[in-house]
Design a protein around this motif. Structure first.
Motif, PDB file in Angstrom:
ATOM      1  N   PRO A   1       0.837  -1.204   0.000  1.00  0.00           N
ATOM      2  CA  PRO A   1       0.000   0.000   0.000  1.00  0.00           C
ATOM      3  C   PRO A   1       0.866   1.246   0.000  1.00  0.00           C
ATOM      4  O   PRO A   1       2.024   1.207   0.437  1.00  0.00           O
ATOM      5  CB  PRO A   1      -0.794  -0.142   1.302  1.00  0.00           C
ATOM      6  CG  PRO A   1      -0.784  -1.601   1.607  1.00  0.00           C
ATOM      7  CD  PRO A   1       0.531  -2.110   1.105  1.00  0.00           C
ATOM      8  N   LEU A   2       0.313   2.347  -0.468  1.00  0.00           N
ATOM      9  CA  LEU A   2       1.065   3.587  -0.603  1.00  0.00           C
ATOM     10  C   LEU A   2       1.705   4.009   0.719  1.00  0.00           C
ATOM     11  O   LEU A   2       2.872   4.401   0.762  1.00  0.00           O
ATOM     12  CB  LEU A   2       0.137   4.702  -1.106  1.00  0.00           C
ATOM     13  CG  LEU A   2       0.784   6.087  -1.273  1.00  0.00           C
ATOM     14  CD1 LEU A   2       1.936   6.012  -2.264  1.00  0.00           C
ATOM     15  CD2 LEU A   2      -0.259   7.101  -1.730  1.00  0.00           C
ATOM     16  N   LEU A   3       0.949   3.919   1.827  1.00  0.00           N
ATOM     17  CA  LEU A   3       1.474   4.323   3.129  1.00  0.00           C
ATOM     18  C   LEU A   3       2.683   3.480   3.511  1.00  0.00           C
ATOM     19  O   LEU A   3       3.689   3.996   4.005  1.00  0.00           O
ATOM     20  CB  LEU A   3       0.388   4.201   4.198  1.00  0.00           C
ATOM     21  CG  LEU A   3       0.790   4.654   5.612  1.00  0.00           C
ATOM     22  CD1 LEU A   3       1.185   6.123   5.594  1.00  0.00           C
ATOM     23  CD2 LEU A   3      -0.363   4.426   6.584  1.00  0.00           C
ATOM     24  N   ALA A   4       2.608   2.163   3.250  1.00  0.00           N
ATOM     25  CA  ALA A   4       3.719   1.274   3.577  1.00  0.00           C
ATOM     26  C   ALA A   4       4.935   1.577   2.708  1.00  0.00           C
ATOM     27  O   ALA A   4       6.070   1.552   3.185  1.00  0.00           O
ATOM     28  CB  ALA A   4       3.296  -0.179   3.401  1.00  0.00           C
ATOM     29  N   ARG A   5       4.707   1.889   1.432  1.00  0.00           N
ATOM     30  CA  ARG A   5       5.819   2.220   0.541  1.00  0.00           C
ATOM     31  C   ARG A   5       6.505   3.500   1.001  1.00  0.00           C
ATOM     32  O   ARG A   5       7.731   3.612   0.966  1.00  0.00           O
ATOM     33  CB  ARG A   5       5.315   2.378  -0.903  1.00  0.00           C
ATOM     34  CG  ARG A   5       4.891   1.070  -1.551  1.00  0.00           C
ATOM     35  CD  ARG A   5       4.954   1.164  -3.068  1.00  0.00           C
ATOM     36  NE  ARG A   5       4.178   2.273  -3.599  1.00  0.00           N
ATOM     37  CZ  ARG A   5       2.894   2.197  -3.930  1.00  0.00           C
ATOM     38  NH1 ARG A   5       2.238   1.056  -3.754  1.00  0.00           N
ATOM     39  NH2 ARG A   5       2.263   3.235  -4.432  1.00  0.00           N
ATOM     40  N   LYS A   6       5.707   4.465   1.443  1.00  0.00           N
ATOM     41  CA  LYS A   6       6.288   5.714   1.933  1.00  0.00           C
ATOM     42  C   LYS A   6       7.111   5.469   3.193  1.00  0.00           C
ATOM     43  O   LYS A   6       8.161   6.086   3.402  1.00  0.00           O
ATOM     44  CB  LYS A   6       5.185   6.739   2.213  1.00  0.00           C
ATOM     45  CG  LYS A   6       4.589   7.361   0.960  1.00  0.00           C
ATOM     46  CD  LYS A   6       3.635   8.493   1.314  1.00  0.00           C
ATOM     47  CE  LYS A   6       3.150   9.202   0.056  1.00  0.00           C
ATOM     48  NZ  LYS A   6       2.253  10.342   0.376  1.00  0.00           N
TER      49      LYS A   6
END
Length: 203
Positions: A20-25
């Motif tokens: 997910p985007l949050l995890a990638r960030k």
């Protein structure tokens, strides 16, 4: 029968690739922190900054160096240790007039590659240990935090480039120290035989 067998034998995705985007960030933020600490604890760079070999703005050059390295690796995410070492040594020569002739440049490059792989898998233990050691030696992690806040806000502003509301909200970013100066990173030239073209700055 064949179609069902084929669907069950698909190749598994690369770890971290479809997070997910949050995890990638979060993975990217930890990698950037690890990269920053790797450069800040590089003896050759620390010595150059302490002795102002890059001029009176040597500390600002180190901050720029960190940001430039992060940006270069975002543009070239698959480059190996040798490529990263070439970039690091070229910047040291051009910006600080230091010809690093030991193996420390490659050691830093290897560390960066290792951290990149770990953080992509969501493994942050080594980065956190690096931060603990940095703080134990009197390092100012709070200052590093401000640098990352500035960078994250700038990236968010780039993503919402056309939004006037975001421009108004980001006015207070001026309080944070700049991480990346408005200048292009120096990329080493490599000829057909694989040799790096090194140019010495005029003294």
């Amino acid at each position: 029968m064949d179609s069902s067998a084929g669907s069950s034998s698909q190749v598994a995705p690369t770890p971290g690739r479809f997070l997910p985007l949050l995890a990638r960030k979060q993975c990217q933020a930890h990698f950037e922190l690890g990269l920053t600490l790797a450069l800040y604890t590089w003896p050759s760079l620390s010595l150059a900054v302490t002795n102002n070999w890059g001029g009176p703005d040597s500390e600002e050059k180190r901050q720029w160096f960190v940001g430039a390295t992060i940006d270069v690796l975002k543009e070239n995410p698959d480059e190996d240790s040798e490529w990263i070492e070439t970039f690091l040594l070229q910047v040291m020569l051009d910006e600080f007039e230091v010809n690093v002739d030991d193996e420390s440049g490659y050691d830093v490059a290897e560390q960066i590659v290792k951290l990149r792989g770990q953080c992509a898998r969501g493994e942050f233990a080594e980065v956190l240990e690096m931060r603990r050691k940095w703080e134990a030696k009197g390092g100012k992690s709070a200052d590093l935090g401000k640098m990352f806040e500035k960078r994250e806000r700038r990236e968010e502003d780039d993503e919402t480039d056309g939004s006037e509301d975001d421009e108004e909200e980001d006015v207070d970013m001026e309080e944070a120290p700049p991480l990346v100066r408005v200048r292009e990173p120096v990329v080493a030239e490599v000829d057909e035989d694989g040799f790096t073209k090194v140019t010495k700055k005029k003294r």
